[in-house]
Each structure stands twice: as C-alpha cells, then as structure tokens.
Enzyme design. Structure first.
Site, PDB file in Angstrom:
ATOM      1  N   TYR A 141       0.826  -1.212   0.000  1.00 49.76           N
ATOM      2  CA  TYR A 141       0.000   0.000   0.000  1.00 49.76           C
ATOM      3  C   TYR A 141       0.860   1.262   0.000  1.00 49.76           C
ATOM      4  CZ  TYR A 141      -4.120  -2.923   0.892  1.00 49.76           C
ATOM      5  OH  TYR A 141      -5.121  -3.865   0.802  1.00 49.76           O
ATOM      6  N   LYS A 192       2.949 -15.329   2.283  1.00 51.08           N
ATOM      7  CA  LYS A 192       2.890 -16.071   1.014  1.00 51.08           C
ATOM      8  C   LYS A 192       4.339 -16.413   0.660  1.00 51.08           C
ATOM      9  CE  LYS A 192       0.707 -17.725  -2.596  1.00 51.08           C
ATOM     10  NZ  LYS A 192      -0.198 -18.898  -2.522  1.00 51.08           N
ATOM     11  N   ASP A 224      -3.528 -17.919   1.395  1.00 52.55           N
ATOM     12  CA  ASP A 224      -4.681 -18.560   0.747  1.00 52.55           C
ATOM     13  C   ASP A 224      -5.280 -19.616   1.669  1.00 52.55           C
ATOM     14  OD1 ASP A 224      -2.275 -19.921   0.383  1.00 52.55           O
ATOM     15  OD2 ASP A 224      -2.676 -20.504  -1.694  1.00 52.55           O
ATOM     16  N   ASP A 248      -5.668  -6.533   5.549  1.00 52.94           N
ATOM     17  CA  ASP A 248      -6.837  -5.806   5.063  1.00 52.94           C
ATOM     18  C   ASP A 248      -7.913  -6.806   4.633  1.00 52.94           C
ATOM     19  OD1 ASP A 248      -8.465  -3.752   4.159  1.00 52.94           O
ATOM     20  OD2 ASP A 248      -7.399  -3.503   2.250  1.00 52.94           O
ATOM     21  N   ASP A 252     -11.545  -8.241   6.828  1.00 51.04           N
ATOM     22  CA  ASP A 252     -12.918  -8.169   6.310  1.00 51.04           C
ATOM     23  C   ASP A 252     -13.566  -9.547   6.359  1.00 51.04           C
ATOM     24  OD1 ASP A 252     -12.614  -5.458   5.613  1.00 51.04           O
ATOM     25  OD2 ASP A 252     -13.740  -5.720   3.746  1.00 51.04           O
TER      26      ASP A 252
HETATM   27  C1  IPM Z   1      -9.340  -0.528   5.929  1.00 50.81           C
HETATM   28  C2  IPM Z   1      -9.754   0.090   4.634  1.00 50.81           C
HETATM   29  C3  IPM Z   1      -8.612   0.960   4.128  1.00 50.81           C
HETATM   30  C4  IPM Z   1      -7.392   0.087   3.970  1.00 50.81           C
HETATM   31  C5  IPM Z   1      -8.913   1.730   2.831  1.00 50.81           C
HETATM   32  C6  IPM Z   1     -10.144   2.587   2.957  1.00 50.81           C
HETATM   33  C7  IPM Z   1      -7.738   2.537   2.363  1.00 50.81           C
HETATM   34  O1  IPM Z   1     -10.086  -0.896   3.729  1.00 50.81           O
HETATM   35  O2  IPM Z   1      -9.067   0.213   6.889  1.00 50.81           O
HETATM   36  O3  IPM Z   1      -9.297  -1.753   6.007  1.00 50.81           O
HETATM   37  O4  IPM Z   1      -7.231  -0.563   2.954  1.00 50.81           O
HETATM   38  O5  IPM Z   1      -6.595   0.037   4.896  1.00 50.81           O
HETATM   39 MG    MG Z   2     -10.162  -2.828   4.537  1.00 48.22          MG
END
Ligand code: IPM
Ligand code: MG
Length: 360
Positions: A141, A192, A224, A248, A252
C-alpha cells in the site's frame, strides 16, 4: 492535565456512526472523570471538499498534537473520478503513515447474542475470539516505485511494489507476540512465503523474534490457506499477524464470522501506544444518510481507545458491557438483525448504549 481527542468523522456513514460514538465517549468522560477535550476536523472526501486535499497539513498537525484520534470512514462515489493522488483513501493512508501507526489491532469477537447473524453455522463460530494484527504503514500500500503508464506499443500497464524491511517486520511481529502473551499464547503468522521474497523475509524475521517468546506457540500459514481456514475452523486461531494487504483482506473476512463488519472495531498504534481508532468497515455510501448504519464498531473503537491509549480498563470494560446489554435487550441494526429482534436505527442504537452505560 486534559487529554485531547481529535474526532474525524469522514465520509458516508462516518458522521452518523461517529456522532453516536462521541455520545458514548462524552458519557464515559464524565462518568470516569477522564478529562478529555474533543476537537473536530475533516479527513477524506470531506477534507477534499473543505481543504482541496484528503488530509490537510493543519489537520495532520492537530492529529500529531492529539492524544488519540477517533475516525469514522472515508471515501465515496462523489470522489471516485478524482486524481488518484488525492483520493479520500490517500488521506487515511497518509495519516496512518505520518503518525507511524504501524500496529493495527482488529479483534473479531463473536457476541454470543449474534451467533445467528453469522454467515457460518453457530457451532463453528460460537465463542470465537480472534485478534488480527495487521501491519499498517508498509508493504504494497506504500511501496515505491508504483506507476501507471502507457507502453511504447500503446498498451497500458501498471505496477505496485511490496517491500518490507527487517525492522518493519520485527516491530509488528513483536506486537503479535505481545498480544499473544496476554491472550491464549498462540500466534499464527500469515504470509505467502512459497511465492514472495518479502514473505520469505517476513517468515525468517518472525522466527527470530519468536526466540524471545518461548511461551508462545508460533505457526505459519500461507494466506490462501488462512483465508480458507478462517471459514472452515476459525476457532483454531488466537492471534494472527500479517502484512498490510493480507491483513486488510483477512480482517474483512473475519468480520463476517462475527455477524457483521458493523461490529468490528480497530486500533492503530504507534510505538508508544498513541493511536487512531476506527471501525474496520468503510463509508458504506449506499446506506449513508439513512440513519440505519450500525454504530457499534465505532463505539467499540472508543472502548479500545480507553484501553490501549489511556489505560482505562474499567471504562473500556463498561462500554463493552453496555454494548452486550443492548444486544441482550434484543436491539439490532439491520445488518445484525434476525427474527424476533427489534430493528433500530443508528441513533436509537447509540442512545441505547448510552442508557446502558449510564446504568452501570
Ligand atoms: C481498511 C480500509 C482501508 C485500507 C482503505 C479505505 C484505504 O479498507 O481500513 O481496512 O485498505 O486500509
Ligand atoms: Mg479494509
């Protein structure tokens, strides 16, 4: 001495959920005599509208001077067509990196009351309590060079770079081990390493750090496989430590195990535990302005703030208890609603947590 908290509501549902979290924070402030003073500013799209950039220098300065930051979420379709260099998300990445907030703690905890809301069978997720430690200021990132260009033959191409230095890996690995030490002493490092050079270094450095933590049971897993194991048998995990992008994605995924991403708080800490606190979810532009977003992830982020930046464990516990009591009352926002529960909006949920906290 008073403590300064900078509040950055951001975009989309950000202002709605932050307003509820601020109510809870104000009450905790009075109830536990925390001496907090709150200031507000803008980040992301709202900052582009106000300052022309997603993170203004003066905002960054305020953030540097604050003792902690409470953030909503950034981004939205309004700014999708903007120059990528000043997209709302760049403001978020910049504040994380400028403040050195490399240690991102993302707990995925299933409230027993929400077992029905999980997309997995209750027996697979019952009692789930995972902590994902995500590296937040390095990796792909932030890596340079990154570029989008047109080749001589007219074809467009783009690339990113995934760099990790030994010291960046070492410091996040330590956070992972330290967290494991105060939990169930199990750490799974996710990489990975069968493909990426950066992951091979990651694994080697994590092994070195492990020598200082003989009590922690360390394992390694390819990302994975980790993604698969998280939905197959998530309770095998205690603490997971991983790089920026993998963290990230996996956070989620882990959020859905707990019923909704609307339940997941996070802390982003520097080397001295100064931190920024935000829900793991995004700005959800599709439901913004409707008063239906779940404010609990942001409210639980306030609890993390009290725990990690201010050492106020009793106040943090009380906020978590208040959230649990509200769930016991059967109140649910749409994302965690199930048959037999009472559907409420953002504000009613925030008010209920305030009322529950006031009673404790
Ligand atoms: C998170 C979000 C951010 C990230 C985005 C909005 C840049 O997805 O905090 O997980 O990727 O870190
Ligand atoms: Mg995120």
């Amino acid at each position: 001495m008073s403590k300064q908290i900078l509040v950055l509501p951001g975009d989309g549902i950000g202002p709605e959920i932050v307003a509820e979290a601020v109510k809870v924070l104000q009450l905790a402030n009075e109830k536990y005599s925390l001496g907090f003073e709150l200031a507000h500013d803008e980040l992301g799209g709202a900052a582009i509208d106000k300052y022309g950039v997603p993170l203004a220098d003066e905002t960054l300065e305020r953030a540097r001077n604050a003792d902690a930051i409470l953030l909503g979420a950034v981004g939205g379709p309004k700014w999708d067509a903007i120059d990528p260099a000043i997209r709302p998300e760049r403001g978020l990445l910049k504040i994380r990196s400028q403040l050195g907030l490399f240690g991102n703690l993302r707990p995925a905890l299933l409230y027993p009351q929400l077992a029905e809301a999980s997309s997995l069978k209750p027996e697979i997720v019952a009692g789930l309590d995972i902590l994902i430690v995500r590296e937040l200021t390095g990796g792909i990132y932030f890596g340079q060079p990154r570029e989008s260009k047109v080749l001589e033959n007219g074809e467009r191409m783009a690339y990113d770079t995934l760099p990790y230095s030994e010291s960046e890996i070492r410091r996040i690995a330590k956070v992972g081990f330290d967290m494991a030490m105060v939990r169930n002493k199990k750490l799974c490092s996710v990489d990975k390493a069968n493909v990426l050079a950066s992951s091979q270094l990651w694994r080697a450095v994590v092994e070195e750090v492990a020598k200082d933590y003989p009590e922690v049971e360390l394992s390694h897993m390819y990302v994975d496989n980790a993604a698969m194991q998280l939905v197959r048998a998530p309770k095998q995990f205690d603490v997971m430590v991983t790089d920026n992008m993998f963290g990230d994605i996996l956070s989620d995924e882990a959020s859905m195990l707990t019923g909704s991403i609307g339940m997941l708080p996070s802390a982003s800490l520097d080397a001295t535990n100064k931190g920024m606190y935000e829900p793991c979810h995004g700005s959800a532009p599709d439901i913004a302005g409707q008063g239906i977003a779940n404010p609990l992830a942001t409210i639980l982020s306030v609890s993390m703030m009290l725990r990690y930046s201010f050492g106020q464990a009793a106040a943090a516990d009380a906020i978590e208890q208040a959230v649990s009591n509200v769930l016991d009352q059967g109140l649910r926002t749409g994302d965690i609603w199930s048959e037999g529960c009472t559907k409420v909006g953002t504000q009613a949920m925030g008010d209920a947590v305030v009322a529950a906290l006031a009673k404790l």
